[in-house]
Design a protein around this motif. Structure first.
Motif, short mmCIF file in Angstrom:
data_model
loop_
_atom_site.label_atom_id
_atom_site.label_comp_id
_atom_site.label_asym_id
_atom_site.label_seq_id
_atom_site.Cartn_x
_atom_site.Cartn_y
_atom_site.Cartn_z
N ASP A 81 0.81 -1.22 0.00
CA ASP A 81 0.00 0.00 0.00
C ASP A 81 0.84 1.27 0.00
O ASP A 81 0.30 2.36 -0.20
N GLY A 82 2.16 1.15 0.22
CA GLY A 82 3.01 2.33 0.12
C GLY A 82 3.04 2.93 -1.27
O GLY A 82 3.36 4.12 -1.43
N VAL A 83 2.70 2.13 -2.29
CA VAL A 83 2.66 2.65 -3.66
C VAL A 83 1.48 3.59 -3.84
O VAL A 83 1.62 4.74 -4.26
N GLU A 84 0.27 3.10 -3.52
CA GLU A 84 -0.92 3.92 -3.71
C GLU A 84 -1.02 5.05 -2.69
O GLU A 84 -1.69 6.06 -2.95
N ASP A 85 -0.38 4.92 -1.53
CA ASP A 85 -0.47 5.95 -0.49
C ASP A 85 0.54 7.07 -0.68
O ASP A 85 0.52 8.05 0.09
N ALA A 86 1.45 6.96 -1.64
CA ALA A 86 2.43 8.02 -1.88
C ALA A 86 1.71 9.28 -2.35
O ALA A 86 0.85 9.22 -3.24
N ALA A 123 0.71 18.44 -3.25
CA ALA A 123 -0.67 18.88 -3.03
C ALA A 123 -1.49 17.87 -2.25
O ALA A 123 -2.69 18.07 -2.05
N GLY A 124 -0.86 16.76 -1.82
CA GLY A 124 -1.58 15.75 -1.04
C GLY A 124 -2.35 14.75 -1.87
O GLY A 124 -3.14 13.98 -1.32
N ARG A 125 -2.14 14.70 -3.18
CA ARG A 125 -2.84 13.75 -4.03
C ARG A 125 -2.12 12.41 -4.04
O ARG A 125 -0.90 12.34 -4.07
N PHE A 126 -2.91 11.32 -4.03
CA PHE A 126 -2.35 9.97 -4.03
C PHE A 126 -1.79 9.63 -5.41
O PHE A 126 -2.18 10.21 -6.43
N PHE A 127 -0.89 8.66 -5.41
CA PHE A 127 -0.26 8.25 -6.66
C PHE A 127 -1.26 7.51 -7.54
O PHE A 127 -1.88 6.53 -7.10
N ALA A 159 8.82 10.59 -9.23
CA ALA A 159 8.49 11.94 -9.71
C ALA A 159 7.26 12.47 -8.98
O ALA A 159 7.19 13.67 -8.66
N HIS A 160 6.29 11.61 -8.71
CA HIS A 160 5.08 12.05 -8.01
C HIS A 160 5.38 12.44 -6.57
O HIS A 160 4.87 13.45 -6.07
#
Length: 391
Positions: free
Chosen positions: A314-319, A323-327, A357-358
């Motif tokens: 879940d560290g991938v999607e939670d990055a 601006a606080g947007r998820f990956f 980059a994100h």
């Protein structure tokens, strides 16, 4: 005819004595050689210690000699003070550089030892296992560590290819003990247990033992009490069993379901390139609650030749970005399959490039990604008939 029984020594003659003496001399020479090597090693260590102390001693001797013997050091003029300050500045700089060089040497040695230990714990995966192409990578949230709270392993067994993907509560070096317990149990259980439920039961028992031992070490008197911090530890686990016909069976304990990646199937392909598998509700994570009595295996269909599975933590999607947007993981996977259709290495590289980059650098949580591509060329007849059947 004379028979010699096994284990009964023959009578030693002159030649036997000669051979025995020769072996004794060879052993003595080897012992002397090892003793000489140990003496040389001790001598080298003493020499290195003397050399390590020699440079600071020399710099200190220069400073004391200048202060006591140089007439310029006894003067109080501005020029004499400037020279004295320059001498002591040079001495101090030399000492600091010497200490820095020693610390860097020790740090490099510690990193080599830590890297070897981490490589044994989360060992590099082979490029392929029984026709499945593999690409995997992990990034720890702790600086300088290559292993954190995420785990993965792929092992070919007589029961099929067994895969585990897991995520320990927390991140970084504190979770390595749990990772070692789960991976060690998995590497043994996959060969012994013919079915996935048996593997999961062994992982649960290994997790329970690890938590009890850790609680006993941290709180000897309390044990694994409900309010103990150790009692709140858990690990999410995704177990996969990929048969030789591509059939995928799964047991999921609170882990994100994988993505199925496929090459372009043309305009008639209604499923698209990227499909998020979610065939059922997951079981509770290991350590949080006891597993139920029945462990129903989820059948996820077949992984066809040319297709790939994308497993992640879940560290991938939670990055998040600034601006606080998820990956946007699905968007990254769509781009990866459009550029490099289901090539595990290419998919892995594209996802990590976009992730860094994100997040503008390293994510704040541990990240692990595992891509399994079916590189087998033969497709059974029954498998061809199910190409249009969604997983």
């Amino acid at each position: 005819m004379i028979r010699i029984k096994a284990g009964v020594p023959r009578r030693a003659g002159p030649r036997g004595n000669h051979l025995t003496l020769g072996r004794a001399r060879a052993r003595a020479r080897r012992r002397l050689g090892r003793a000489e090597a140990r003496r040389l090693d001790r001598g080298r260590q003493r020499l290195r210690r003397l050399l390590a102390l020699g440079l600071p001693t020399a710099w200190g001797a220069v400073a004391i000699t200048y202060k006591l013997a140089c007439p310029l050091a006894q003067q109080n003029g501005l020029g004499a003070r400037i020279v004295t300050c320059a001498v002591f500045f040079a001495v101090g700089t030399g000492l600091m550089l010497h200490v820095r060089r020693g610390l860097l040497r020790e740090l490099r040695q510690i990193r080599r030892v830590a890297g070897a230990a981490q490589g044994v714990l989360l060992r590099p995966l082979p490029p392929s296992v029984e026709g499945l192409n593999i690409a995997a990578a992990q990034v720890s949230a702790d600086r300088g560590a290559s292993v954190g709270g995420d785990l993965y392993e792929v092992i070919g067994t007589e029961h099929g290819v067994r895969v585990v993907m897991g995520d320990v509560r927390g991140h970084g070096l504190a979770a390595i003990g749990t990772v070692a317990a789960v991976l060690g149990s998995f590497r043994e259980a996959v060969h012994d247990e013919p079915e996935l439920p048996g593997v999961l039961r062994k992982l649960e028992r290994a997790m329970g033992r690890h938590l009890r031992e850790r609680a006993k070490a941290e709180h000897p008197s309390s044990g694994l009490a409900p309010d103990s911090p150790v009692a709140e530890e858990f690990v999410t686990v995704l177990l996969l069993d990929i048969g030789r016909d591509g059939e995928v069976r799964a047991l999921n304990c609170g882990h994100p379901w994988p993505y199925l990646l496929r090459p372009d199937g043309g305009p008639t392909d209604v499923r698209g390139r990227v499909e998020h598998l979610g065939p059922g509700d997951p079981l509770p994570p290991l350590g949080a609650f006891p597993l139920p009595a029945e462990l129903p295996v989820v059948h996820c269909g077949r992984l066809l030749p040319g297709e790939a599975l994308f497993l992640y933590t879940d560290g991938v999607e939670d990055a998040r970005d600034g601006a606080g947007r998820f990956f946007p993981l699905r968007t990254a996977l769509t781009e990866a399959t459009r550029t490099h259709p289901t090539s595990p290495q290419a998919v892995l590289g594209t996802v990590f490039t976009r992730l860094f980059a994100h997040a503008d650098g390293l994510p704040t949580d541990d990240v692990a990604v595992l891509v399994l591509g079916n590189g087998r060329t033969q497709v059974p007849t029954s498998q061809r008939e199910q190409v249009a059947t969604p997983l």
